[in-house]
Design a protein around this motif. Structure first.
Motif, mmCIF file in Angstrom:
data_model
loop_
_atom_site.group_PDB
_atom_site.id
_atom_site.type_symbol
_atom_site.label_atom_id
_atom_site.label_comp_id
_atom_site.label_asym_id
_atom_site.label_seq_id
_atom_site.Cartn_x
_atom_site.Cartn_y
_atom_site.Cartn_z
ATOM 1 N N UNK A 186 2.894 14.071 9.314
ATOM 2 C CA UNK A 186 2.458 13.606 7.982
ATOM 3 C C UNK A 186 3.600 12.821 7.333
ATOM 4 N N UNK A 187 3.336 11.576 6.904
ATOM 5 C CA UNK A 187 4.391 10.747 6.325
ATOM 6 C C UNK A 187 4.691 11.182 4.898
ATOM 7 N N UNK A 188 5.946 10.919 4.479
ATOM 8 C CA UNK A 188 6.364 11.297 3.134
ATOM 9 C C UNK A 188 5.661 10.418 2.103
ATOM 10 N N UNK A 189 5.495 10.966 0.909
ATOM 11 C CA UNK A 189 4.871 10.194 -0.169
ATOM 12 C C UNK A 189 5.765 9.022 -0.531
ATOM 13 N N UNK A 190 5.188 7.880 -0.881
ATOM 14 C CA UNK A 190 6.013 6.711 -1.236
ATOM 15 C C UNK A 190 6.773 6.932 -2.533
ATOM 16 N N UNK A 191 7.876 6.206 -2.679
ATOM 17 C CA UNK A 191 8.641 6.227 -3.928
ATOM 18 C C UNK A 191 7.882 5.373 -4.938
ATOM 19 N N UNK A 192 7.529 5.980 -6.056
ATOM 20 C CA UNK A 192 6.716 5.294 -7.061
ATOM 21 C C UNK A 192 7.619 4.680 -8.127
ATOM 22 N N UNK A 193 7.503 3.361 -8.320
ATOM 23 C CA UNK A 193 8.406 2.609 -9.193
ATOM 24 C C UNK A 193 7.645 1.997 -10.360
ATOM 25 N N UNK A 194 8.254 2.060 -11.549
ATOM 26 C CA UNK A 194 7.748 1.348 -12.718
ATOM 27 C C UNK A 194 8.695 0.190 -13.006
ATOM 28 N N UNK A 195 8.158 -1.004 -13.204
ATOM 29 C CA UNK A 195 8.962 -2.194 -13.494
ATOM 30 C C UNK A 195 8.787 -2.565 -14.957
ATOM 31 N N UNK A 196 9.904 -2.621 -15.700
ATOM 32 C CA UNK A 196 9.856 -2.997 -17.117
ATOM 33 C C UNK A 196 10.653 -4.285 -17.317
ATOM 34 N N UNK A 197 9.950 -5.374 -17.606
ATOM 35 C CA UNK A 197 10.572 -6.691 -17.836
ATOM 36 C C UNK A 197 9.583 -7.522 -18.634
ATOM 37 N N UNK A 198 10.075 -8.294 -19.610
ATOM 38 C CA UNK A 198 9.157 -9.049 -20.450
ATOM 39 C C UNK A 198 8.615 -10.298 -19.758
ATOM 40 N N UNK A 199 9.199 -10.678 -18.614
ATOM 41 C CA UNK A 199 8.766 -11.869 -17.894
ATOM 42 C C UNK A 199 7.790 -11.480 -16.779
ATOM 43 N N UNK A 200 6.520 -11.880 -16.887
ATOM 44 C CA UNK A 200 5.541 -11.480 -15.868
ATOM 45 C C UNK A 200 5.859 -12.039 -14.484
ATOM 46 N N UNK A 201 6.528 -13.191 -14.432
ATOM 47 C CA UNK A 201 6.913 -13.771 -13.133
ATOM 48 C C UNK A 201 7.960 -12.893 -12.458
#
Length: 230
Positions: free
Chosen positions: A1-16
Motif C-alpha cells: 500500500x503506497x503512502x498518502x501524498x503530501x498535501x500542499x496549499x499554495x498561497x500567492x496573489x498571482x494566479x499564474x
C-alpha cells in the motif's frame, strides 16, 4: 500500500504563479496541491478547512500579507516561504515567526522545490542562495548591535583570541543568534554532522560545554575562563 501524498496549499496573489507551482509539484508522484489561496486571509481559512501537510506562502499579498498570516499558519502546518522578496529583514522575520524555509523565485528547480516541500514537512529547513546569504548578513550585522562599526575587527579578534578558524567564527555567530544545528547546516550548506563536529571543536577551544555559555561568551557577557567550566 503506497503512502498518502503530501498535501500542499499554495498561497500567492498571482494566479499564474500558483498554476506554475502546482504544475511543478505535479511532477512528483507523492505531492498534490489540495488548495490555492490568493491572500493571507484565504490561506488561513483554507488551511483550517483542508489541513494541508505544507503551506507554500508568498510574502507580499493584498489585504492580509504572508508575514501577517505566518504566525497563525505555523500553528496548523509547516510553512515554506516561496516569494520574490529577498530582503534580509524579511527573511529574518519570517524565520523568527516560524517559517520552516525560504525559497526565492528564480533560484530553484522543480526538483529543488519538491525536495524542499518534503524536507520542510519533516522539519528540515531549506533556503535558496539569496535567502541564506541575506540571513547570514543580517545575523552578522546584529550579533553585536552596540558595536556594529567594529564588526569585522571583532571577527578577526575572536578568531585570534579564541583560536577559531573563519568557519568556526561563522558558526559561532549563528549559534549566538539562536539558530539550531539544522538551521546552521542549511544556512552554511553543510550537513548537521559537520555542524556538530565544528561545535565540538569550538566548545573545546572555548573551554565550555553548553550553548548558553557559548552565547554569553560570544556576546560579551562572560570572559574566557569564567564561564563556570574554565
Amino acid at each position: 500500500m503506497s503512502a498518502a501524498p503530501i498535501r500542499v496549499l499554495i498561497a500567492d496573489d498571482n494566479p499564474v504563479v500558483r498554476a506554475g507551482l502546482a504544475a511543478l509539484l505535479a511532477t512528483a508522484g507523492d505531492i498534490e496541491t489540495t488548495a490555492q489561496a490568493a491572500d493571507g486571509r484565504e490561506a488561513l481559512s483554507l488551511t483550517r478547512r483542508h489541513g494541508p501537510d505544507v503551506v507554500l506562502l508568498d510574502v507580499r499579498m493584498p489585504g492580509v500579507d504572508g508575514i501577517s498570516a505566518l504566525p497563525h499558519l505555523v500553528r496548523m502546518a509547516p510553512v515554506l516561504m516561496l516569494t520574490y522578496s529577498r530582503e534580509a529583514d524579511i527573511v529574518r522575520e519570517a524565520l523568527l515567526l516560524g517559517a520552516g524555509g525560504y525559497l526565492v523565485h528564480g533560484e530553484f528547480t522543480a526538483d529543488d522545490l519538491v525536495r524542499a516541500v518534503r524536507d520542510v514537512r519533516e522539519g528540515r529547513p531549506q533556503f535558496t542562495t539569496t535567502a541564506a546569504s541575506a540571513l547570514l548578513a543580517e545575523l552578522r550585522a546584529s550579533s553585536h548591535p552596540q558595536r556594529n562599526v567594529a564588526q569585522s575587527g571583532e571577527r578577526v579578534s575572536n578568531s585570534v583570541v579564541f583560536g577559531l578558524s573563519s568557519r568556526e567564527v561563522e558558526i559561532m555567530d549563528l549559534i549566538a543568534s539562536g539558530m539550531s544545528n539544522q538551521q546552521i547546516a542549511a544556512a552554511c550548506f553543510i550537513s548537521e554532522k559537520t555542524v556538530k563536529n565544528h561545535i565540538n571543536r569550538i566548545f573545546a577551544k572555548l573551554r565550555i560545554t553548553t550553548r548558553s555559555e557559548a552565547m554569553a561568551l560570544w556576546l560579551g557577557t562572560a570572559r574566557p575562563g569564567v564561564t563556570g567550566h574554565g
